[in-house]
Structures are given as structure tokens and as C-alpha cells.
Design a protein around this motif. Structure first.
Motif, short mmCIF file in Angstrom:
data_model
loop_
_atom_site.label_atom_id
_atom_site.label_comp_id
_atom_site.label_asym_id
_atom_site.label_seq_id
_atom_site.Cartn_x
_atom_site.Cartn_y
_atom_site.Cartn_z
N TYR A 103 -8.98 16.65 -15.21
CA TYR A 103 -8.12 15.99 -14.21
C TYR A 103 -7.48 17.05 -13.31
O TYR A 103 -7.13 18.14 -13.76
CB TYR A 103 -7.01 15.17 -14.90
CG TYR A 103 -7.36 13.70 -15.04
CD1 TYR A 103 -6.82 12.77 -14.21
CD2 TYR A 103 -8.27 13.29 -16.02
CE1 TYR A 103 -7.15 11.42 -14.32
CE2 TYR A 103 -8.62 11.95 -16.14
CZ TYR A 103 -8.05 11.03 -15.29
OH TYR A 103 -8.38 9.70 -15.41
N HIS A 104 -7.33 16.73 -12.03
CA HIS A 104 -6.78 17.67 -11.07
C HIS A 104 -5.26 17.60 -11.02
O HIS A 104 -4.68 16.51 -11.06
CB HIS A 104 -7.37 17.37 -9.68
CG HIS A 104 -8.82 17.71 -9.60
ND1 HIS A 104 -9.79 16.96 -10.22
CD2 HIS A 104 -9.46 18.75 -8.99
CE1 HIS A 104 -10.98 17.52 -9.99
NE2 HIS A 104 -10.81 18.60 -9.25
N LEU A 105 -4.65 18.79 -10.93
CA LEU A 105 -3.19 18.87 -10.81
C LEU A 105 -2.84 18.82 -9.32
O LEU A 105 -3.37 19.62 -8.54
CB LEU A 105 -2.68 20.16 -11.45
CG LEU A 105 -2.93 20.20 -12.96
CD1 LEU A 105 -2.70 21.60 -13.53
CD2 LEU A 105 -2.03 19.18 -13.68
N ALA A 139 -3.56 6.90 -12.30
CA ALA A 139 -2.59 7.97 -12.02
C ALA A 139 -1.53 7.54 -11.02
O ALA A 139 -0.42 8.09 -11.01
CB ALA A 139 -3.35 9.19 -11.50
N ASP A 140 -1.85 6.57 -10.15
CA ASP A 140 -0.90 6.18 -9.11
C ASP A 140 -0.01 5.00 -9.50
O ASP A 140 0.87 4.61 -8.73
CB ASP A 140 -1.65 5.79 -7.82
CG ASP A 140 -2.22 6.99 -7.11
OD1 ASP A 140 -1.91 8.13 -7.51
OD2 ASP A 140 -2.98 6.79 -6.16
N VAL A 141 -0.21 4.42 -10.68
CA VAL A 141 0.58 3.24 -11.04
C VAL A 141 2.08 3.57 -11.18
O VAL A 141 2.93 2.81 -10.68
CB VAL A 141 0.01 2.54 -12.29
CG1 VAL A 141 0.82 1.30 -12.64
CG2 VAL A 141 -1.46 2.16 -12.06
N GLY A 163 0.84 -1.20 0.00
CA GLY A 163 0.00 0.00 0.00
C GLY A 163 0.87 1.24 0.00
O GLY A 163 2.10 1.17 0.09
N LYS A 164 0.21 2.39 -0.13
CA LYS A 164 0.90 3.70 -0.03
C LYS A 164 0.10 4.63 0.84
O LYS A 164 -1.11 4.42 1.07
CB LYS A 164 1.11 4.33 -1.40
CG LYS A 164 -0.15 4.57 -2.24
CD LYS A 164 -0.93 5.84 -1.92
CE LYS A 164 -2.16 6.00 -2.81
NZ LYS A 164 -3.14 6.98 -2.30
N LEU A 165 0.79 5.67 1.33
CA LEU A 165 0.09 6.79 1.97
C LEU A 165 0.41 8.04 1.16
O LEU A 165 1.50 8.16 0.59
CB LEU A 165 0.60 7.01 3.40
CG LEU A 165 0.30 5.91 4.41
CD1 LEU A 165 0.91 6.29 5.77
CD2 LEU A 165 -1.21 5.67 4.56
C1 LIG Z 1 -5.85 11.41 -5.93
C2 LIG Z 1 -5.27 10.04 -5.61
C3 LIG Z 1 -3.99 10.27 -4.80
O1 LIG Z 1 -3.26 9.14 -4.56
O2 LIG Z 1 -6.27 9.37 -4.86
P1 LIG Z 1 -6.45 7.83 -4.37
O3 LIG Z 1 -7.13 7.09 -5.49
O4 LIG Z 1 -5.12 7.30 -4.04
O5 LIG Z 1 -7.36 7.88 -3.18
C4 LIG Z 1 -4.97 9.31 -6.91
O6 LIG Z 1 -3.96 9.99 -7.67
C5 LIG Z 1 -6.13 9.03 -7.81
O7 LIG Z 1 -5.69 8.03 -8.69
P2 LIG Z 1 -6.64 6.87 -9.22
O8 LIG Z 1 -7.55 6.38 -8.13
O9 LIG Z 1 -5.79 5.90 -9.95
O10 LIG Z 1 -7.52 7.69 -10.17
P3 LIG Z 1 -7.88 7.37 -11.68
O11 LIG Z 1 -8.50 6.02 -11.75
O12 LIG Z 1 -6.72 7.72 -12.55
O13 LIG Z 1 -9.03 8.47 -11.88
C6 LIG Z 1 -10.36 8.32 -11.40
C7 LIG Z 1 -11.10 9.62 -11.65
O14 LIG Z 1 -10.70 10.61 -10.67
C8 LIG Z 1 -10.55 11.88 -11.24
N1 LIG Z 1 -9.16 12.32 -11.09
C9 LIG Z 1 -8.17 11.42 -10.85
C10 LIG Z 1 -6.86 11.83 -10.66
C11 LIG Z 1 -6.58 13.21 -10.75
N2 LIG Z 1 -5.35 13.69 -10.58
N3 LIG Z 1 -7.58 14.10 -11.01
C12 LIG Z 1 -8.86 13.65 -11.17
O15 LIG Z 1 -9.75 14.47 -11.39
C13 LIG Z 1 -10.98 11.75 -12.69
O16 LIG Z 1 -12.35 12.07 -12.74
C14 LIG Z 1 -10.79 10.28 -12.99
O17 LIG Z 1 -11.65 9.81 -13.98
#
Ligand SMILES: C[C@@](CO)(OP(=O)(O)O)[C@H](O)COP(=O)(O)OP(=O)(O)OC[C@H]1O[C@@H](n2ccc(N)nc2=O)[C@H](O)[C@@H]1O
Ligand SMILES: Nc1ncnc2c1ncn2[C@@H]1O[C@H](COP(=O)(O)OP(=O)(O)O)[C@@H](O)[C@H]1O
Length: 286
Positions: free
Chosen positions: A25-27, A140-142, A9-11
Motif C-alpha cells: 500500500y502507498h503512503l 482507504a477513503d471511507v 463527492g470529494k476532491l
Molecule cells: C489514492 C486515492 C486517493 O483518494 O484514490 P481514489 O480512489 O480516490 O482515486 C484513494 O485513497 C484510494 O482509495 P480506494 O479507492 O478506497 O482504494 P482501496 O480500495 O483501499 O485500494 C485499492 C487498491 O489500490 C492500491 N492502494 C490503495 C490505496 C493506497 N494508499 N495505496 C495503494 O497501493 C492497493 O493495491 C489496493 O488494493
């Protein structure tokens, strides 16, 4: 030959949003650290041309499972054709310990472990940069899990700068809810205008996660778990939730608090690590 691979896992030790891309998508500016705790994947490479996940996840169709999607992506990669099997395939078993929709990155980590492990087992010869690029199309987290170093992430999570935050002990509590990432990102009240700052500046300031007030508002269980932990130690949300973590200098301190936890709270104690356990295993496999 059957091989076991960790999928940690990660934090997100902090998480800020500095704006949005044209596609919505959020920056982000976020600090990733791995946990010495996670899922396990058992992988047997086979010469059948078929990838099979023999332990289905409830509610996730095989073709949607990030494990199968990652394996198929690598299998179809032009360079994978040069590998040691004429018809690369795999039988895969998953032991799931990370809650789904928990903000601990379980699905992304599973995908990264499959990419790294099958690249090794099939002898595809892709480097980590290419595997991370492939992985980004899955989530995004891969990439951070593929690269395997604690990192300051910018962009949507793909611009990674290695970092070495203190390797603290954490009590990670798992509220019994699954938080969908888009639900948090769709809330108009989410703070999206944090100033872009350097890592040095961010490390000097108190760590925050801007998704935390939104997750606390939407999910009573997140509010309940975080309020309880905050009485004992600095505590925050990870990612978009649902999990929350309290940080400690020693394992003993973390375990003492877990022992006092009310019956409704489930969690585990583990250490934060700056090198992914996946990469420790990979180093041992070579
Ligand atoms: C924000 C984070 C931080 O670690 O949250 P967690 O998922 O770990 O809780 C992640 O980057 C999340 O990554 P992940 O859960 O893989 O998101 P994705 O499947 O790529 O995106 C799911 C949806 O979230 C939104 N999304 C995701 C990432 C991002 N930087 N901006 C967004 O707006 C988009 O609507 C996208 O369609
Ligand atoms: N191998 C997998 N493990 C976990 N979730 C998966 C997997 N494959 C697909 N998913 C889907 O991805 C979603 C997000 O899962 P996960 O990565 O565990 O949460 P988070 O991104 O909040 O840490 C799940 O709710 C599930 O629908």
C-alpha cells in the motif's frame, strides 16, 4: 419512516506519495475537501434482519456493493445488537450522480453515508472514531467521509488532521472512462519518493497530484479534458482519476467556462466545502 441522506463527492486538492508499506500500500500525503454535489441515499430502517439495495449498480453484485457491505458490517457489530430494532434491517435506494472510478470517492462516500445514517437510525450509539475504524476496512477513503471534515490525510488515508482550505468553486469534468486505482498504483513510473512535508509547507507550494502524469499517459480522455481546462484555469486530476477539476474564485467564472466547453466534455459546477453535507444532515436529524 423514510430518510434521505447526501453522499457527497470529494476532491484531492493535492496528492503526493512518500513511500510504501510492507504490504505494498502507498503512503500518501493528500488534502481532502468535500463537494457540495454527490449521490443521494434513501434509507428505510426495517425490523426484518435483512439489508436490501433496491437500485442495483450495473456491473457490481449486491454483495460487493459498498452500500450493502457497510450496512452488513454495522449490523454484525456487537454494539448494533443493542439497537432499537430486535432484527435491524434496511431498504436502501441509491441515486447515483458521481461517476464510478472517477476519483470523486463515490463508493467510499456511499459506504460512509450508510455507516453514519444507520448508526443514527438503528440507534447503535457508535462514535465517529469507531465508525471510521469500521469504514477503513472497506476502503482507504471511507474514514474521511465518516469524520466529515476537510482534512490532510497521511498513512494510507486514515491519519487525518482537520484542515480548512479555501472553499473555491470548481468545474469538475468527467472523462468517459473508469480508472481503476490499482492500475495507477502499479505503474513503475509513478513518483513514490516525494519528501514527507508538513501541511504548512505543502499549503505554501503549488498543489500537485503525482498520479496525474500516469493517468494522462494511460487515458487519452483524461489528457484531452485536462489540456482543455488548463487553457482557462489552474486544473488537476483528483485521486487516481479519471475526473479533473478547474478552480475558480466565483461561481460565475466557473459557469462561463462550462458554457464554452466542447460537446465531448461533460461536467458540473459546484463549491468545495470543508464540512460534509452528510454531517449537516446528521446535525438536522438529531
Ligand atoms: C489514492 C486515492 C486517493 O483518494 O484514490 P481514489 O480512489 O480516490 O482515486 C484513494 O485513497 C484510494 O482509495 P480506494 O479507492 O478506497 O482504494 P482501496 O480500495 O483501499 O485500494 C485499492 C487498491 O489500490 C492500491 N492502494 C490503495 C490505496 C493506497 N494508499 N495505496 C495503494 O497501493 C492497493 O493495491 C489496493 O488494493
Ligand atoms: N456503491 C458503490 N458506488 C460506486 N462504486 C462502487 C460501489 N460499491 C462498489 N463499488 C466499486 O468500487 C469502484 C470504485 O468506485 P468509486 O469509489 O466510485 O471510484 P473512485 O474510488 O475512483 O472515486 C467501482 O468501480 C465499483 O466497482
Amino acid at each position: 419512516m423514510i430518510h434521505r441522506w447526501p453522499s457527497p463527492g470529494k476532491l484531492n486538492l493535492f496528492l503526493y506519495i512518500t513511500g510504501r508499506r510492507a504490504d505494498g500500500y502507498h503512503l500518501l500525503q493528500t488534502l481532502f475537501q468535500f463537494l457540495d454535489y454527490g449521490d443521494q441515499l434513501t434509507i428505510e430502517p426495517v425490523n426484518t434482519g435483512v439489508v436490501r439495495l433496491l437500485t442495483p449498480l450495473p456491473g457490481v453484485a449486491a454483495e460487493d456493493n459498498l452500500i450493502v457491505r457497510a450496512a452488513e458490517l454495522l449490523r454484525r457489530h456487537p454494539l448494533a445488537a443493542k439497537n432499537k430494532f430486535s432484527r435491524p434491517g434496511a431498504d436502501i435506494w441509491l441515486e447515483k450522480r458521481l461517476p464510478m472510478g472517477g476519483g470523486l470517492g463515490g463508493g467510499s462516500s456511499n459506504a460512509a453515508t450508510v455507516l453514519v445514517a444507520l448508526n443514527n437510525l438503528w440507534q447503535c450509539g457508535l462514535d465517529n472514531m469507531e465508525l471510521a475504524r469500521l469504514g477503513l476496512s472497506l476502503g482507504a477513503d471511507v474514514p474521511v467521509f465518516v469524520r466529515g471534515r476537510a482534512a490532510f490525510a497521511e498513512g494510507i488515508g486514515e491519519i487525518l488532521t482537520p484542515a480548512s482550505p479555501p472553499e473555491k468553486w470548481y468545474l469538475v469534468a468527467m472523462p468517459p472512462v473508469s480508472v481503476s486505482t490499482p492500475v495507477i498504483f502499479a505503474d513503475p513510473a509513478l513518483k513514490r519518493d516525494s519528501p514527507a512535508r508538513s501541511l504548512e509547507t505543502l499549503l505554501r507550494e503549488p498543489f500537485q497530484n503525482v498520479c496525474e502524469p500516469i493517468a494522462r499517459k494511460h487515458f487519452y480522455e483524461v489528457e484531452q479534458h485536462l489540456s482543455w481546462l488548463l487553457e482557462y484555469a489552474p486544473s488537476r486530476l483528483t485521486g487516481t482519476g479519471a475526473c479533473v477539476f478547474a478552480e475558480f474564485d466565483t461561481e460565475t467564472d466557473a459557469r462561463q467556462v462550462l458554457e464554452q466547453a466542447p460537446a465531448w466534455m461533460h461536467g458540473f459546477v459546484t463549491r468545495g466545502v470543508n464540512v460534509s453535507p452528510l454531517h449537516d444532515t446528521l446535525a438536522g436529524a438529531n
